[in-house]
Design a protein around this motif. Structure first.
Motif, short mmCIF file in Angstrom:
data_model
loop_
_atom_site.label_atom_id
_atom_site.label_comp_id
_atom_site.label_asym_id
_atom_site.label_seq_id
_atom_site.Cartn_x
_atom_site.Cartn_y
_atom_site.Cartn_z
N GLN A 1 0.84 -1.19 0.00
CA GLN A 1 0.00 0.00 0.00
C GLN A 1 0.87 1.24 0.00
O GLN A 1 1.95 1.26 0.60
CB GLN A 1 -0.91 0.02 1.24
N MET B 1 0.24 5.65 0.31
CA MET B 1 -0.75 6.71 0.50
C MET B 1 -0.04 8.01 0.86
O MET B 1 0.96 8.02 1.59
CB MET B 1 -1.73 6.33 1.60
N MET C 1 -4.67 7.36 -2.08
CA MET C 1 -4.16 6.00 -1.96
C MET C 1 -4.03 5.47 -3.38
O MET C 1 -5.02 5.08 -4.01
CB MET C 1 -5.08 5.11 -1.13
N ASP C 2 -2.81 5.53 -3.91
CA ASP C 2 -2.62 5.16 -5.31
C ASP C 2 -2.27 3.69 -5.48
O ASP C 2 -2.10 3.22 -6.61
CB ASP C 2 -1.56 6.04 -5.98
N GLU C 3 -2.18 2.97 -4.37
CA GLU C 3 -1.91 1.54 -4.44
C GLU C 3 -2.33 0.86 -3.15
O GLU C 3 -1.94 1.27 -2.07
CB GLU C 3 -0.42 1.29 -4.67
N ASP D 1 -6.60 -4.42 -6.71
CA ASP D 1 -6.02 -3.11 -6.38
C ASP D 1 -7.14 -2.13 -6.08
O ASP D 1 -8.06 -1.94 -6.89
CB ASP D 1 -5.17 -2.61 -7.54
N THR E 1 -7.94 1.84 -5.05
CA THR E 1 -7.36 3.17 -5.03
C THR E 1 -8.45 4.21 -4.77
O THR E 1 -9.62 3.98 -5.08
CB THR E 1 -6.65 3.51 -6.35
N ASP F 1 -8.97 8.84 -4.29
CA ASP F 1 -8.44 10.20 -4.28
C ASP F 1 -9.55 11.08 -3.71
O ASP F 1 -10.61 11.22 -4.33
CB ASP F 1 -8.06 10.62 -5.70
#
Length: 411
Positions: free
Chosen positions: A229, A231, A242-244, A256, A258, A260
């Motif tokens: 993860q 963030m 949280m892009d992963e 996955d 994600t 925003d």
């Protein structure tokens, strides 16, 4: 003065100095654990520490009891030694500790379902760069900085002497800008890594023969994977990305998640903590419940969704499931998949939202024909508050364009 009397005087002076210094050390150690308890009370935990002792800059605590405020459950007792090293106090009354370590865990228990003997081992447990701010109640911006990193070594779970689950290591780490412990925090960058996950599912049949048979036919008797993860969080505008957040398992697939969002500021988090404190675990009157609901709606007004997505990339799991269910239905896979594709519009029709048909049927059908990837995403044309989306939910058909909802396959 005789030599004997001189020695006696020196000894008495040493004893007196020790007697005077002991209470001060005990008081400093107790003040430290009291500060820790106060900080975590703001977060919704009641911590009761055992005896705390100080030696140099190391504070050792004999056990801990943890209770979650507002949760009607038995407190969790941690009967082990907690060792805080590199403890220091700042002029404003805040405390720092370079490291917290806990002895390795090796616990044996008996499961209630089938009275099997279980055992859990966990080693190298440590938390680094601990920060406990001064003051009666720790603000959210201070709580975010409560530790810099936490990690463990191998975790193993045994059943009747056989290892069934293993994790090689776990680590959570945060980087603060500027440095940790400031009231002027700008942003936080956080990572999580759970590495070397392994599980032996062959023993499931001992408890559930039917599920065990399915697991064996799907070739899932052993799984390997990891969880990662990443963030970031900006304090000024509450921009959290949280892009992963990937659950990746070999020869199965990867999920996955994600998102925003904006507007999730430390002030919002402070208000959430204050609302939790007001609840206090006691049953609320109707008026209090309505007041809480209004407060919650006011909070959501300022939190906006930029995007949310859940993506699945197949590595054989979907293929295996389709083959299995086709065989179970007594037909070939192509015929089984065609049957699913024909049923899909009928299932959606039952929801009473015609717009979902064009949104869901084409990509899901494409995925069933050739399982590669499937993604469900909400990307509004502009950041949209949670409160607006709740209002739009009263008209589900209108919620689809409001969310910018999309479903895509094999992209």
């Amino acid at each position: 003065m005789s030599t004997t009397k001189t020695i006696q005087l020196l000894l008495l002076s040493g004893v007196a100095a020790a007697a005077l210094s002991a209470p001060a050390s005990a008081l400093e150690a107790q003040a430290f654990v009291d500060r820790v308890a106060e900080v975590y009370r703001t977060m919704g935990y009641e911590l009761s520490f055992g005896e705390a002792t100080l030696e140099g800059d190391t504070i050792t605590v004999d056990g801990l009891t943890v209770e979650v405020v507002g949760v009607d459950e038995e407190p969790m007792e941690i009967d082990t030694t907690l060792t805080f090293r590199g403890v220091s106090e700042t002029e404003d009354g805040a405390y720092w500790a370079e490291e917290l370590t806990v002895p390795d865990v090796d616990t044996v228990f008996t499961t209630e379902e089938d009275e099997a003997e279980g055992r859990v081992t966990l080693s190298d447990i440590r938390v680094e760069d601990l920060y406990f701010p001064a003051g009666d109640a720790a603000s959210a911006i201070a709580q975010v900085q409560s530790f810099g990193a936490a990690s463990t070594g191998p975790l193993s779970v045994f059943r009747n002497g056989e290892e069934v689950v293993r994790v090689e290591s776990m680590e959570a780490r945060s980087t603060f800008t500027p440095e940790q412990g400031t009231d002027e925090l700008v942003d936080v960058d956080s990572t999580l890594a759970i590495n070397g996950i392994w599980a032996d599912l062959s023993t499931v049949s001992e408890e559930d023969p039917e599920s065990g048979a399915v697991i064996e036919q799907l070739g899932l008797t052993e799984i390997n994977g990891s969880i990662t993860q990443h963030m970031t969080w900006s304090m000024a505008d509450g921009h959290m990305v949280m892009d992963e957040f990937v659950f990746d398992f070999d020869d199965l697939g990867a999920l996955d998640i994600t998102f925003d969002i904006t507007g999730f500021t430390p002030e919002v988090l402070d208000q959430i903590y204050a609302m939790q404190a007001q609840m206090g675990g006691e049953e609320m009157t109707e008026e209090q419940a309505q007041a809480q609901m209004m407060s919650g709606m006011a909070l959501m007004q300022g939190v906006n969704i930029v995007s949310v997505a859940i993506r699945y990339d197949d590595a054989s799991l979907a293929d295996s499931l389709l083959d299995f269910f086709a065989e179970d239905a007594g037909t070939d896979r192509a015929t089984f998949v065609d049957g699913l594709k024909q049923q899909l519009p009928l299932m959606i029709e039952g929801l009473g939202i015609p717009a979902l048909n064009d949104l869901i049927v084409p990509p899901v059908s494409a995925f069933l024909d050739d399982p590669q990837s499937l993604e469900i995403a909400a990307r509004p044309a502009s950041p949209t508050s949670l409160l607006v989306l709740m209002a739009a939910a009263a008209n589900p058909a209108g919620l689809i364009p409001a969310l910018g909802l999309t479903v895509t396959a094999n992209q």
